[in-house]
Design an enzyme around this catalytic site. Sequence first.
Site, mmCIF file in Angstrom:
data_model
loop_
_atom_site.group_PDB
_atom_site.id
_atom_site.type_symbol
_atom_site.label_atom_id
_atom_site.label_comp_id
_atom_site.label_asym_id
_atom_site.label_seq_id
_atom_site.Cartn_x
_atom_site.Cartn_y
_atom_site.Cartn_z
ATOM 1 N N CYS A 2 0.879 -1.173 0.000
ATOM 2 C CA CYS A 2 0.000 0.000 0.000
ATOM 3 C C CYS A 2 0.907 1.211 0.000
ATOM 4 O O CYS A 2 1.638 1.451 0.972
ATOM 5 C CB CYS A 2 -0.901 0.008 1.237
ATOM 6 S SG CYS A 2 -1.919 1.499 1.369
ATOM 7 N N GLU A 103 -4.131 1.444 -5.991
ATOM 8 C CA GLU A 103 -3.221 0.428 -6.518
ATOM 9 C C GLU A 103 -3.152 0.610 -8.030
ATOM 10 O O GLU A 103 -4.054 1.199 -8.639
ATOM 11 C CB GLU A 103 -3.687 -0.987 -6.176
ATOM 12 C CG GLU A 103 -3.589 -1.355 -4.708
ATOM 13 C CD GLU A 103 -2.175 -1.442 -4.175
ATOM 14 O OE1 GLU A 103 -1.218 -1.257 -4.970
ATOM 15 O OE2 GLU A 103 -1.999 -1.673 -2.960
#
Length: 227
Positions: A2, A103
Amino acid sequence: MCGRFTLTADSETLQTLFRFRYQGLLAPRFNIAPGQDVLTIVAEGGERVGKMMRWGLVPFWAKDARIGAKMINARAETVDEKASFRHAFKRRRCLILADGFYEWKKEGTKKVPYRFTLKTGEPFAFAGLWERWEGASDPIETCAIITTKANELIAPIHDRMPVMLPPERHDDWLDPRLDDSEYLKSLLLPYPSGEMRMYEVAPLVNSSKNDVIACIEPVDSRSMEGT
């Protein structure tokens, strides 16, 4: 991993949802990047306290704070084993507040960014670790986000996702007296994909210099999934 996330909710909304004390100003953030300050919640004196910490954990034993640039994430599977994280995992756990994360999907030579949120659009909490580094003239408080394997929604984009703790697990996660590693690791699960949505966003988000509302706007509303 992340590597970018968002927190656009106002302080009053967050304090109501997560029941913590915080006295600072809070501006909406549309493209939070490693090395920047993020809003965390820790347990202090029997209550929840909000603190700004630098994203990128610096272990208490580190000789150089620059190591934090490599410590933005901790893997759930090995968080109790790695020297950089195991002390914090035992005693210094925190919540890191967000309302979305990004993402990137590889498509040929390009990487296409997607934003992931709850279907409700409400803020949520990442499972985090924190440390206080005393190696400078002023102590530095830093944090890392724990990641786990991706759920069904995220897997086509990336094989990892941040651990998003449900509210009923927050107290246990924050409790510094709780040091049962097996139980704590059992909390670090992929969030149910049916409760999330995703949508493509513009390449504007690719640069951490861009922290504007356009970062979270869908490229095409028809591209939204999980709605």
